[in-house]
Design a protein around this motif. Structure first.
Motif, PDB file in Angstrom:
ATOM      1  N   PRO A  54     -89.384  45.157   1.492  1.00  0.00           N
ATOM      2  CA  PRO A  54     -89.237  43.694   1.381  1.00  0.00           C
ATOM      3  C   PRO A  54     -89.806  42.942   2.572  1.00  0.00           C
ATOM      4  O   PRO A  54     -90.395  41.869   2.408  1.00  0.00           O
ATOM      5  CB  PRO A  54     -87.719  43.493   1.258  1.00  0.00           C
ATOM      6  N   LEU A  55     -89.653  43.486   3.777  1.00  0.00           N
ATOM      7  CA  LEU A  55     -90.191  42.798   4.951  1.00  0.00           C
ATOM      8  C   LEU A  55     -91.715  42.745   4.909  1.00  0.00           C
ATOM      9  O   LEU A  55     -92.329  41.751   5.309  1.00  0.00           O
ATOM     10  CB  LEU A  55     -89.721  43.494   6.228  1.00  0.00           C
ATOM     11  N   THR A  56     -92.337  43.813   4.393  1.00  0.00           N
ATOM     12  CA  THR A  56     -93.796  43.834   4.283  1.00  0.00           C
ATOM     13  C   THR A  56     -94.284  42.829   3.253  1.00  0.00           C
ATOM     14  O   THR A  56     -95.223  42.062   3.499  1.00  0.00           O
ATOM     15  CB  THR A  56     -94.281  45.246   3.906  1.00  0.00           C
ATOM     16  N   PHE A  57     -93.646  42.816   2.087  1.00  0.00           N
ATOM     17  CA  PHE A  57     -94.065  41.882   1.037  1.00  0.00           C
ATOM     18  C   PHE A  57     -93.860  40.434   1.465  1.00  0.00           C
ATOM     19  O   PHE A  57     -94.643  39.552   1.113  1.00  0.00           O
ATOM     20  CB  PHE A  57     -93.288  42.157  -0.253  1.00  0.00           C
ATOM     21  N   LEU A  58     -92.798  40.173   2.214  1.00  0.00           N
ATOM     22  CA  LEU A  58     -92.509  38.805   2.640  1.00  0.00           C
ATOM     23  C   LEU A  58     -93.318  38.398   3.863  1.00  0.00           C
ATOM     24  O   LEU A  58     -93.357  37.222   4.218  1.00  0.00           O
ATOM     25  CB  LEU A  58     -91.013  38.658   2.941  1.00  0.00           C
ATOM     26  N   GLY A  59     -93.942  39.359   4.514  1.00  0.00           N
ATOM     27  CA  GLY A  59     -94.750  39.043   5.686  1.00  0.00           C
ATOM     28  C   GLY A  59     -93.931  38.536   6.857  1.00  0.00           C
ATOM     29  O   GLY A  59     -94.386  37.679   7.625  1.00  0.00           O
ATOM     30  N   ILE A  60     -92.724  39.047   7.003  1.00  0.00           N
ATOM     31  CA  ILE A  60     -91.841  38.583   8.072  1.00  0.00           C
ATOM     32  C   ILE A  60     -92.209  39.253   9.394  1.00  0.00           C
ATOM     33  O   ILE A  60     -92.261  40.476   9.490  1.00  0.00           O
ATOM     34  CB  ILE A  60     -90.367  38.870   7.721  1.00  0.00           C
ATOM     35  N   ASP A  61     -92.475  38.443  10.393  1.00  0.00           N
ATOM     36  CA  ASP A  61     -92.798  38.945  11.729  1.00  0.00           C
ATOM     37  C   ASP A  61     -91.927  38.206  12.744  1.00  0.00           C
ATOM     38  O   ASP A  61     -92.410  37.575  13.676  1.00  0.00           O
ATOM     39  CB  ASP A  61     -94.283  38.738  12.027  1.00  0.00           C
ATOM     40  N   LYS A  65     -76.568  28.457  13.799  1.00  0.00           N
ATOM     41  CA  LYS A  65     -77.827  29.151  13.532  1.00  0.00           C
ATOM     42  C   LYS A  65     -78.163  29.124  12.046  1.00  0.00           C
ATOM     43  O   LYS A  65     -77.283  29.078  11.192  1.00  0.00           O
ATOM     44  CB  LYS A  65     -77.736  30.610  13.987  1.00  0.00           C
ATOM     45  N   ARG A  66     -79.454  29.164  11.762  1.00  0.00           N
ATOM     46  CA  ARG A  66     -79.935  29.344  10.398  1.00  0.00           C
ATOM     47  C   ARG A  66     -80.624  30.695  10.312  1.00  0.00           C
ATOM     48  O   ARG A  66     -81.196  31.180  11.289  1.00  0.00           O
ATOM     49  CB  ARG A  66     -80.906  28.229  10.005  1.00  0.00           C
ATOM     50  N   ALA A  67     -80.564  31.300   9.133  1.00  0.00           N
ATOM     51  CA  ALA A  67     -81.151  32.627   8.979  1.00  0.00           C
ATOM     52  C   ALA A  67     -81.716  32.794   7.578  1.00  0.00           C
ATOM     53  O   ALA A  67     -81.243  32.168   6.626  1.00  0.00           O
ATOM     54  CB  ALA A  67     -80.102  33.707   9.247  1.00  0.00           C
ATOM     55  N   VAL A  68     -82.733  33.623   7.474  1.00  0.00           N
ATOM     56  CA  VAL A  68     -83.243  34.047   6.173  1.00  0.00           C
ATOM     57  C   VAL A  68     -82.490  35.317   5.786  1.00  0.00           C
ATOM     58  O   VAL A  68     -82.414  36.263   6.572  1.00  0.00           O
ATOM     59  CB  VAL A  68     -84.759  34.330   6.234  1.00  0.00           C
ATOM     60  N   VAL A  69     -81.930  35.331   4.598  1.00  0.00           N
ATOM     61  CA  VAL A  69     -81.147  36.473   4.128  1.00  0.00           C
ATOM     62  C   VAL A  69     -81.984  37.258   3.123  1.00  0.00           C
ATOM     63  O   VAL A  69     -82.457  36.700   2.134  1.00  0.00           O
ATOM     64  CB  VAL A  69     -79.839  36.009   3.455  1.00  0.00           C
ATOM     65  N   VAL A  70     -82.165  38.532   3.377  1.00  0.00           N
ATOM     66  CA  VAL A  70     -82.913  39.397   2.463  1.00  0.00           C
ATOM     67  C   VAL A  70     -82.020  40.576   2.098  1.00  0.00           C
ATOM     68  O   VAL A  70     -81.583  41.321   2.975  1.00  0.00           O
ATOM     69  CB  VAL A  70     -84.217  39.912   3.103  1.00  0.00           C
ATOM     70  N   ALA A  71     -81.724  40.727   0.816  1.00  0.00           N
ATOM     71  CA  ALA A  71     -80.918  41.855   0.349  1.00  0.00           C
ATOM     72  C   ALA A  71     -81.798  42.773  -0.479  1.00  0.00           C
ATOM     73  O   ALA A  71     -82.407  42.349  -1.458  1.00  0.00           O
ATOM     74  CB  ALA A  71     -79.734  41.364  -0.483  1.00  0.00           C
TER      75      ALA A  71
END
Length: 248
Positions: free
Chosen positions: A23-30, A67-73
């Motif tokens: 999921p981190l790869t597909f979302l391009g999260i860095d 704080k704000r956060a992106v949640v990925v399950a």
């Protein structure tokens, strides 16, 4: 988390596997990531209610910190790797889940006990439950479902800000400042003499109640929509109108 009565384990050496990497790869999260492992496969697994409550606790913690956060399950739908059901995902169940969560009913996950999660190959929904606890009841902005011969894939995504209750209650809390108006409607519905007095002269009946102009207008017109906007429980004017119509 300990103040929220959770005692998560901690590791300095655990490696991120494909459950995080894909999921981190597909979302391009860095960006900085805090990985949270949820034991889905090896007994004793946490109950889904516990997972949901953990998500709520994390959400409260983020709010307290400002704080704000992106949640990925991460976690697939029905699949049975290593068993004789590998080629038989529980698609009928998965479609029901998609319908429920697609309406924003994320608490539906709490109806699933450990046996049902195992029976339908959905043990990884424990991860979804953590995210659901953080999100609350929210209609997703995007839904996708992609079945396969061995594994059903699905995605829900939320990015819109919550702007109040998009699904208001039919029977909301009663506005305390409408007690006089509510009492008058109750008497019209249940007291024959009061009902007759109201029917004889609505304006005169309303004039003796010390109502606001808005309340007075609604009562004289017996405007049920106006009563609801004012905060009167809708059942009371409904019963008043019903009794008045029966005597016409």
């Amino acid at each position: 988390m300990q103040e929220e009565k959770f005692d998560p384990a901690f590791s300095s050496t655990a490696k991120l596997d494909y459950a995080f990497g894909i999921p981190l790869t597909f979302l391009g999260i860095d960006l900085p990531v805090i990985p949270l492992y949820v034991n889905a496969y090896v007994p004793p697994q946490p109950r889904i209610e516990r997972c949901y409550h953990l998500g709520q606790a994390i959400g409260r913690g983020l709010k307290a910190l400002g704080k704000r956060a992106v949640v990925v399950a991460s976690g697939g739908l029905s699949h049975f790797p290593g068993t004789d059901r590998y080629a038989s995902p529980a698609t009928k169940f998965d479609l029901k889940l998609m319908r429920e969560l697609g309406t924003g009913n994320l608490r539906w996950l709490l109806s699933l006990d450990d046996r049902m999660l195992d029976k339908t190959g959905n043990i990884e929904l424990r991860c979804w439950a953590v995210a659901a606890g953080m999100l609350g009841e929210r209609v997703p902005d995007m839904v996708s479902f992609d079945p396969s011969w061995h594994h059903n894939y699905a995605t829900f995504a939320w990015w819109s800000a919550q702007n109040g209750d998009t699904n208001p209650l039919h029977y909301p809390a009663i506005a305390p400042e409408r007690v006089t108006l509510t009492d008058a409607l109750h008497r019209i519905a249940n007291d024959e003499a009061e009902r007759a007095r109201f029917s004889a002269n609505r304006a005169s009946f309303a004039a003796g109640l010390n109502l606001s102009p808005e309340e007075t207008a609604a009562l004289i017109a017996m405007d049920e929509n106006a009563f609801t906007r004012l905060g009167v429980h809708p059942f009371v004017p409904f019963m008043a109108r019903l009794q008045l119509e029966r005597e016409e």
